[in-house]
Design a protein around this motif. Structure first.
Motif, PDB file in Angstrom:
ATOM      1  N   GLN A   1      84.459  93.466  -8.315  1.00 22.30           N
ATOM      2  CA  GLN A   1      85.236  93.569  -9.550  1.00 22.30           C
ATOM      3  C   GLN A   1      86.706  93.249  -9.339  1.00 22.30           C
ATOM      4  OE1 GLN A   1      84.375  97.541 -10.865  1.00 22.30           O
ATOM      5  NE2 GLN A   1      82.429  96.951 -11.781  1.00 22.30           N
ATOM      6  N   ASN A   2      87.169  93.269  -8.100  1.00 19.26           N
ATOM      7  CA  ASN A   2      88.562  92.976  -7.802  1.00 19.26           C
ATOM      8  C   ASN A   2      88.824  91.481  -7.633  1.00 19.26           C
ATOM      9  OD1 ASN A   2      89.468  95.685  -7.826  1.00 19.26           O
ATOM     10  ND2 ASN A   2      88.512  95.970  -5.826  1.00 19.26           N
ATOM     11  N   ASN A   3      87.793  90.663  -7.788  1.00 14.23           N
ATOM     12  CA  ASN A   3      87.965  89.214  -7.697  1.00 14.23           C
ATOM     13  C   ASN A   3      87.578  88.595  -9.041  1.00 14.23           C
ATOM     14  OD1 ASN A   3      87.763  86.429  -7.229  1.00 14.23           O
ATOM     15  ND2 ASN A   3      87.301  86.761  -5.074  1.00 14.23           N
ATOM     16  N   PRO A   4      88.548  88.465  -9.954  1.00 18.06           N
ATOM     17  CA  PRO A   4      88.226  87.965 -11.290  1.00 18.06           C
ATOM     18  C   PRO A   4      87.724  86.516 -11.301  1.00 18.06           C
ATOM     19  CG  PRO A   4      90.605  88.130 -11.008  1.00 18.06           C
ATOM     20  CD  PRO A   4      89.969  88.769  -9.801  1.00 18.06           C
ATOM     21  N   ASP A   5      88.051  85.739 -10.270  1.00 17.89           N
ATOM     22  CA  ASP A   5      87.571  84.357 -10.206  1.00 17.89           C
ATOM     23  C   ASP A   5      86.064  84.281  -9.976  1.00 17.89           C
ATOM     24  OD1 ASP A   5      90.155  83.304 -10.494  1.00 17.89           O
ATOM     25  OD2 ASP A   5      90.492  83.242  -8.331  1.00 17.89           O
ATOM     26  N   LEU A   6      85.518  85.254  -9.247  1.00 17.56           N
ATOM     27  CA  LEU A   6      84.108  85.193  -8.854  1.00 17.56           C
ATOM     28  C   LEU A   6      83.219  86.246  -9.510  1.00 17.56           C
ATOM     29  CD1 LEU A   6      84.400  84.604  -4.989  1.00 17.56           C
ATOM     30  CD2 LEU A   6      84.146  82.902  -6.808  1.00 17.56           C
ATOM     31  N   TYR A   7      83.787  87.359  -9.944  1.00 14.54           N
ATOM     32  CA  TYR A   7      82.982  88.476 -10.423  1.00 14.54           C
ATOM     33  C   TYR A   7      81.983  88.036 -11.503  1.00 14.54           C
ATOM     34  CZ  TYR A   7      81.586  92.942 -12.380  1.00 14.54           C
ATOM     35  OH  TYR A   7      80.844  94.007 -12.818  1.00 14.54           O
ATOM     36  N   GLY A   8      80.721  88.380 -11.261  1.00 15.23           N
ATOM     37  CA  GLY A   8      79.651  88.077 -12.202  1.00 15.23           C
ATOM     38  C   GLY A   8      79.103  86.664 -12.114  1.00 15.23           C
ATOM     39  N   LYS A   9      79.611  85.870 -11.200  1.00 18.02           N
ATOM     40  CA  LYS A   9      79.147  84.488 -11.063  1.00 18.02           C
ATOM     41  C   LYS A   9      78.179  84.353  -9.889  1.00 18.02           C
ATOM     42  CE  LYS A   9      83.314  82.487 -13.046  1.00 18.02           C
ATOM     43  NZ  LYS A   9      84.502  81.650 -12.780  1.00 18.02           N
ATOM     44  N   GLN A  10      77.226  83.452 -10.029  1.00 15.67           N
ATOM     45  CA  GLN A  10      76.240  83.189  -8.989  1.00 15.67           C
ATOM     46  C   GLN A  10      76.890  82.439  -7.828  1.00 15.67           C
ATOM     47  OE1 GLN A  10      72.612  81.241 -10.285  1.00 15.67           O
ATOM     48  NE2 GLN A  10      72.493  80.130  -8.365  1.00 15.67           N
ATOM     49  N   MET A  11      76.722  82.960  -6.609  1.00 15.70           N
ATOM     50  CA  MET A  11      77.276  82.328  -5.411  1.00 15.70           C
ATOM     51  C   MET A  11      76.233  81.505  -4.660  1.00 15.70           C
ATOM     52  SD  MET A  11      79.758  85.367  -3.975  1.00 15.70           S
ATOM     53  CE  MET A  11      78.413  86.548  -3.861  1.00 15.70           C
ATOM     54  N   LYS A  12      74.968  81.871  -4.806  1.00 14.90           N
ATOM     55  CA  LYS A  12      73.912  81.158  -4.085  1.00 14.90           C
ATOM     56  C   LYS A  12      73.904  79.681  -4.491  1.00 14.90           C
ATOM     57  CE  LYS A  12      68.971  80.752  -3.483  1.00 14.90           C
ATOM     58  NZ  LYS A  12      67.649  81.261  -3.837  1.00 14.90           N
ATOM     59  N   GLY A  13      73.883  78.811  -3.487  1.00  8.40           N
ATOM     60  CA  GLY A  13      73.777  77.389  -3.726  1.00  8.40           C
ATOM     61  C   GLY A  13      75.062  76.709  -4.158  1.00  8.40           C
ATOM     62  N   LYS A  14      76.161  77.437  -4.176  1.00  7.70           N
ATOM     63  CA  LYS A  14      77.441  76.874  -4.599  1.00  7.70           C
ATOM     64  C   LYS A  14      78.300  76.506  -3.389  1.00  7.70           C
ATOM     65  CE  LYS A  14      76.546  77.592  -8.917  1.00  7.70           C
ATOM     66  NZ  LYS A  14      77.304  77.932 -10.072  1.00  7.70           N
ATOM     67  N   ALA A  15      79.218  75.580  -3.621  1.00 10.35           N
ATOM     68  CA  ALA A  15      80.251  75.272  -2.628  1.00 10.35           C
ATOM     69  C   ALA A  15      81.348  76.307  -2.857  1.00 10.35           C
ATOM     70  CB  ALA A  15      80.769  73.856  -2.816  1.00 10.35           C
ATOM     71  N   LEU A  16      81.350  77.346  -2.054  1.00 19.15           N
ATOM     72  CA  LEU A  16      82.286  78.449  -2.232  1.00 19.15           C
ATOM     73  C   LEU A  16      83.635  78.051  -1.640  1.00 19.15           C
ATOM     74  CD1 LEU A  16      82.517  81.288  -3.364  1.00 19.15           C
ATOM     75  CD2 LEU A  16      81.670  82.160  -1.194  1.00 19.15           C
ATOM     76  N   CYS A  17      84.617  77.865  -2.514  1.00 20.67           N
ATOM     77  CA  CYS A  17      85.951  77.387  -2.132  1.00 20.67           C
ATOM     78  C   CYS A  17      86.917  78.554  -2.233  1.00 20.67           C
ATOM     79  CB  CYS A  17      86.386  76.260  -3.071  1.00 20.67           C
ATOM     80  SG  CYS A  17      85.197  74.905  -3.182  1.00 20.67           S
TER      81      CYS A  17
END
Length: 146
Positions: free
Chosen positions: A47-63
């Motif tokens: 919850q402390n990362n508004p850029d990522l919170y609630g978004k799917q990370m699997k299969g993504k290019a995590l930048c």
């Protein structure tokens, strides 16, 4: 389209949609739902990362700029990879920390997976890349963003 060159931490090639964080990735908080509660899409639970919170990370290019948090970070990355809930790749604008690097390298060696990790891509990389842009990682650490 823009190309960036970084240092290869874990080699491999992949093309995936970008998922961008401008703050540090708390590995444990982000992957907790995937590891403990069966979330197969690795939905970010930090919850402390508004850029990522609630978004799917699997299969993504995590930048991201860097990882933050506890000493469990490397083990969390390794476990997420062993459960096939890992990002397609991890791309760091800054040098990677030793714990995250250890998790990525151990997953590569022990699990024989292909999760390329490239670091030291620079601030310009994070300024340019946006969510859902197409990111291609080459074996030599070249990252192309379209």
């Amino acid at each position: 389209m823009k190309t960036f060159k970084g240092r290869v931490v874990s080699k491999g090639t992949v093309t995936a949609p970008a998922l961008v964080s401008h703050g540090g990735l708390n590995t444990l908080a982000s992957f907790q739902k995937a590891l403990q509660f069966g979330d197969k899409n690795a939905t970010c639970g930090d919850q402390n990362n508004p850029d990522l919170y609630g978004k799917q990370m699997k299969g993504k290019a995590l930048c991201l700029p860097r990882t933050i948090g506890s000493t469990t970070g490397g083990l969390v990355l390794y476990c997420a990879t062993s459960m096939e809930r890992n990002p397609a790749c991890m791309l760091f604008s800054e040098p990677i920390d030793s714990l995250a690097a250890a998790g990525a390298i151990l997953a590569d060696v022990w699990l024989d997976t292909n999760m390329p990790v490239v670091d030291s891509l620079g601030e310009e990389f994070l300024e340019f890349v946006k969510d859902d842009m197409k990111v291609t990682v080459a074996e030599d650490g070249t990252v192309t963003v379209e």
